[in-house]
Design an enzyme around this catalytic site. Structure first.
Site, PDB file in Angstrom:
ATOM      1  N   ASP A   1      64.869 -29.266  18.527  1.00  0.00           N
ATOM      2  CA  ASP A   1      63.652 -28.578  18.974  1.00  0.00           C
ATOM      3  C   ASP A   1      63.392 -27.282  18.216  1.00  0.00           C
ATOM      4  OD1 ASP A   1      65.652 -26.970  19.936  1.00  0.00           O
ATOM      5  OD2 ASP A   1      65.215 -27.263  22.061  1.00  0.00           O
TER       6      ASP A   1
ATOM      7  N   SER B   1      73.231 -22.371  25.609  1.00  0.00           N
ATOM      8  CA  SER B   1      72.508 -23.649  25.602  1.00  0.00           C
ATOM      9  C   SER B   1      73.188 -24.724  24.762  1.00  0.00           C
ATOM     10  CB  SER B   1      71.085 -23.437  25.076  1.00  0.00           C
ATOM     11  OG  SER B   1      71.126 -22.826  23.800  1.00  0.00           O
TER      12      SER B   1
ATOM     13  N   HIS C   1      67.867 -25.842  18.865  1.00  0.00           N
ATOM     14  CA  HIS C   1      69.065 -26.621  19.187  1.00  0.00           C
ATOM     15  C   HIS C   1      69.138 -27.870  18.325  1.00  0.00           C
ATOM     16  CE1 HIS C   1      67.614 -24.307  22.654  1.00  0.00           C
ATOM     17  NE2 HIS C   1      68.877 -23.923  22.695  1.00  0.00           N
TER      18      HIS C   1
END
Ligand code: NAG
Ligand code: NAG
Ligand code: NAG
Length: 391
Positions: free
Chosen positions: A345, A42, A348
């Protein structure tokens, strides 16, 4: 993926080959690298995961993407990622995700992104055997290498042609491997157990590097892990009242940061070994740990707010992170100034954090060897887009 969509992919790439002369990439930029080829999770995903999930994922909603793109793109951030800033500095377009490439005639002239959020370096079998749950199946590094080979079979027609193309590409080998630790740690596995996974992850990354070098890669950037003891998800999961667990200066959890450092040391050692085996390749280690810990130590000096361990987007709690109500879900809220936060978040980072990391990497801090040793042309680009003294 169903076989019918695979057929479609094949025909589209074929169309691309027919209409675009293979040398166009090199002619169009005149820089050090003609393309970027990216693997990872990610931290680098620019749209692969949401594609595989048919767009039904919380990151496919605002506030994801609010800062730069002004709409969600599948990136796990408010804006651009490290890979986007690197591409920009090299005069290349943002990386197109590989999996949705049927979409609107996107070509891969200047590179391709195989990174998928939630991906691990190790294969699913390993986690299945240990009873560790993965969020999604079949997107490990091995699978990404399979996609890469599939991609090559359409991009070049002989071994020599492939080698020639790949020799001028910059390979971003990660960050990958972080999830191999995130899954077990955040499912309550012990430090001792997760530590045994480290050499296996190093081995998987090393094998992947060897595979791409054999196919023609000449320049590879290999990032280490972040200081995971500073990440809100970890800080929340491992919260204790015992202050001894916490670093006085940063408030990060010491033993988790030591875990990252241990992993990074082994990775550095493995890269030294690989450099000896492949003297004609340039393996650049990217020290994501140092790049960030420097900021956690003096956030305000770098333009961040004084409490850098609190996520910008979340649903409350000590670190504004609640696993049951994540950013993008109903009940979460977003901060007013993401550019003053490091964590986006709770897992990340913000575009602002990624920009700082990328700037540091491109200016030669936190990389070994430096980018400029690899690419003399980079400096003008770097100066243009990344004013010095940002770090
Ligand atoms: C994706 O979602 C759309 C709209 O909800 C649906 O019509 C379609 O069948 C889904 N496709 C797949 C492959 O799940
Ligand atoms: C994962 O990939 C393997 C090999 O390509 C395949 O045999 C298997 O069915 C896949 N599993 C899932 C759940 O997609
Ligand atoms: C986390 O979110 C859930 C679901 O909204 C809620 O029930 C719970 O109280 C929250 N926990 C904290 C610590 O705020």
């Amino acid at each position: 993926m169903s076989s019918s969509s695979c057929t479609y992919i094949v025909s589209l790439l074929f169309t691309f080959i027919v209409f675009v002369p293979p040398t166009s990439a090199r002619q169009s930029t005149g820089a050090c690298f003609t393309s970027i080829i990216s693997f990872g999770d990610s931290i680098a995903d620019t749209g692969n995961l949401i594609f595989t999930l048919n767009n039904s994922h919380r990151v496919n909603r605002l506030p994801y993407g609010e800062t730069f793109f002004h709409h969600p793109t599948g990136r796990f951030s408010d804006g651009r990622l490290i890979a986007d800033f690197i591409a920009d500095a090299l005069g290349l377009p943002f990386l197109a995700p590989y999996l949705p490439h049927y979409d609107g005639g996107r070509s891969f002239t200047n590179g391709v992104n195989f990174a998928v959020a939630e991906a691990t370096a190790l294969n699913d079998d390993f986690f299945n055997e240990k009873g560790i749950q993965l969020d999604i199946k079949n997107i490990s590094l091995d699978m990404q290498l399979k996609w890469f080979k599939e991609f090559l079979s359409f991009m070049c027609s002989s071994k020599e042609e492939c080698e020639d193309k790949l020799s001028s590409a910059l390979f971003l080998m990660g960050e990958i491997g972080g999830n191999d630790f995130n899954y077990p740690f955040l499912q309550g596995r012990s430090f001792e157990e997760v530590r045994t996974v480290v050499p296996l992850v190093i081995n998987a990354i090393s094998s992947a590097i060897t595979v791409v070098i054999k196919l023609g890669a000449r320049t590879l950037l290999v990032p280490g892990n972040f200081p995971i003891g500073c990440i809100p998800a970890y800080l929340s999961f491992f919260h204790v009242s015992n202050t001894e667990d916490y670093d006085e200066e940063t408030g990060c959890i010491k033993w988790l940061n030591e875990f990252s450092e241990y992993y990074n040391q082994l990775l550095i050692k493995e890269l030294d070994h690989l450099r000896k085996m492949h003297p004609h390749t340039t393996l650049i280690y990217a020290d994501y740990y140092q790049a960030l810990i420097t900021i956690y130590q003096s956030p305000e000096k770098y333009g961040f707010q004084s409490s850098p361990l609190v996520a910008c987007c979340g649903a409350g709690g000590l670190y504004n992170y609640n696993f049951s109500c994540m950013c993008g879900e109903l009940g979460s809220t977003v901060c007013v100034e993401p550019s003053r936060h490091l964590s986006w978040d709770g897992v990340h980072f913000t575009e602002a954090a990624y920009r700082k990391i990328a700037t540091g990497l491109l200016q030669g801090k936190f990389t070994n060897p430096t980018f400029t040793e690899t690419c003399a042309l980079l400096e003008p680009f770097g100066n243009l887009k990344f004013p010095r003294n940002t770090f």
